[in-house]
Design an enzyme around this catalytic site. Structure first.
Site, mmCIF file in Angstrom:
data_model
loop_
_atom_site.group_PDB
_atom_site.id
_atom_site.type_symbol
_atom_site.label_atom_id
_atom_site.label_comp_id
_atom_site.label_asym_id
_atom_site.label_seq_id
_atom_site.Cartn_x
_atom_site.Cartn_y
_atom_site.Cartn_z
ATOM 1 C CG HIS A 118 43.218 -38.996 50.961
ATOM 2 N ND1 HIS A 118 42.346 -39.872 50.347
ATOM 3 C CD2 HIS A 118 42.431 -38.063 51.560
ATOM 4 C CE1 HIS A 118 41.105 -39.492 50.584
ATOM 5 N NE2 HIS A 118 41.120 -38.390 51.292
ATOM 6 C CB SER A 150 37.148 -40.547 48.126
ATOM 7 O OG SER A 150 38.355 -40.419 48.819
ATOM 8 N NE ARG A 165 39.088 -31.866 48.424
ATOM 9 C CZ ARG A 165 38.333 -32.878 48.778
ATOM 10 N NH1 ARG A 165 38.322 -33.966 48.050
ATOM 11 N NH2 ARG A 165 37.591 -32.816 49.841
ATOM 12 C CE LYS A 177 22.444 -40.931 57.348
ATOM 13 N NZ LYS A 177 22.707 -39.648 56.657
HETATM 14 P P1 ADP Z 1 36.234 -36.540 55.191
HETATM 15 O O1 ADP Z 1 35.059 -37.432 54.975
HETATM 16 O O2 ADP Z 1 36.612 -36.348 56.618
HETATM 17 O O3 ADP Z 1 36.225 -35.247 54.402
HETATM 18 P P2 ADP Z 1 38.131 -37.547 53.280
HETATM 19 O O4 ADP Z 1 38.738 -38.896 53.282
HETATM 20 O O5 ADP Z 1 37.241 -37.204 52.129
HETATM 21 O O6 ADP Z 1 37.428 -37.422 54.651
HETATM 22 O O7 ADP Z 1 39.262 -36.454 53.374
HETATM 23 C C1 ADP Z 1 40.132 -36.347 54.465
HETATM 24 C C2 ADP Z 1 40.855 -35.007 54.392
HETATM 25 O O8 ADP Z 1 41.667 -34.969 53.230
HETATM 26 C C3 ADP Z 1 39.945 -33.786 54.298
HETATM 27 O O9 ADP Z 1 40.548 -32.726 55.018
HETATM 28 C C4 ADP Z 1 39.916 -33.487 52.824
HETATM 29 O O10 ADP Z 1 39.647 -32.118 52.571
HETATM 30 C C5 ADP Z 1 41.331 -33.841 52.435
HETATM 31 N N1 ADP Z 1 41.486 -34.190 51.029
HETATM 32 C C6 ADP Z 1 40.846 -35.157 50.326
HETATM 33 N N2 ADP Z 1 41.252 -35.179 49.035
HETATM 34 C C7 ADP Z 1 42.184 -34.184 48.924
HETATM 35 C C8 ADP Z 1 42.968 -33.656 47.842
HETATM 36 N N3 ADP Z 1 42.864 -34.159 46.609
HETATM 37 N N4 ADP Z 1 43.780 -32.614 48.111
HETATM 38 C C9 ADP Z 1 43.846 -32.088 49.357
HETATM 39 N N5 ADP Z 1 43.150 -32.527 50.400
HETATM 40 C C10 ADP Z 1 42.324 -33.557 50.212
#
Ligand code: ADP
Length: 164
Positions: free
Chosen positions: A18, A129, A91, A42
């Site tokens: 992120h 995450s 990703r 959830k």
């Molecule tokens: P969501 O639940 O909306 O997917 P996340 O917090 O998991 O929220 O992710 C927010 C955004 O960041 C999403 O677009 C996700 O694809 C991107 N993202 C998460 N981890 C990475 C990473 N390691 N590299 C690139 N993008 C990422």
């Protein structure tokens, strides 16, 4: 006019993946708002408040990045924030279908708001995450994947869960 971007997500918790996206977006826009979703999956590991505090701590080095929380329709929230751009991270091909649908739906809901996709450095592309939580829960080392504050918070969280 200020170019403002919203980077929405669950951020449960914020990871180095992120942060790499945030670093890139911060160079492209005057202001980036990292927007933590109220209605995340959830049962998030961290409460909304905890996710916001951890994200705030992680982005404190960026002058033009702030952390906020949002609920309801993302495009309405972006309008209220005067943001014309939504940032999402990609990703792998596996992210594509979901992200593609989401972006097209948001464009349908509000054609004035564009979604842009950014990619991280390759060493961060495998970080999610969900996996980071799983590794930490099983006692693995996550120091390469998340900021120090997040690592500490996760360890505390899992220790307290074990003791109940
Ligand atoms: P969501 O639940 O909306 O997917 P996340 O917090 O998991 O929220 O992710 C927010 C955004 O960041 C999403 O677009 C996700 O694809 C991107 N993202 C998460 N981890 C990475 C990473 N390691 N590299 C690139 N993008 C990422």
């Amino acid at each position: 006019m200020l170019k403002i971007a919203v980077y929405p997500g669950s951020f449960d918790p914020i990871t180095n993946g992120h942060l790499d996206i945030i670093r890139r977006a911060a160079k492209m826009f005057d202001r980036v708002i990292v927007s933590v979703a109220i209605n995340a999956e959830k049962t998030p590991l961290f409460s909304l408040r905890e996710r916001v505090v951890l994200a705030r701590d992680a982005v404190k080095g960026f002058k033009n990045v702030t952390v906020d929380e949002f609920g309801g329709l993302l495009v309405s929230y972006a309008r209220r924030k005067r943001a014309a751009v939504l940032v999402r991270g990609l990703r792998a091909v596996s992210d594509f279908e979901f992200e593609f649908q989401l972006a097209l739906m948001n464009r349908k809901l509000d054609p004035g708001i564009e979604t842009i996709f950014l990619m991280t450095k390759d060493e961060y592309t495998f970080i999610s995450s969900r996996q980071v939580k799983e590794i930490c829960r099983m006692g693995g080392n996550v120091s390469d994947f998340v900021p120090r504050g997040v690592e500490r918070a996760m360890k505390r969280k899992f220790a307290s869960k074990r003791s109940v």
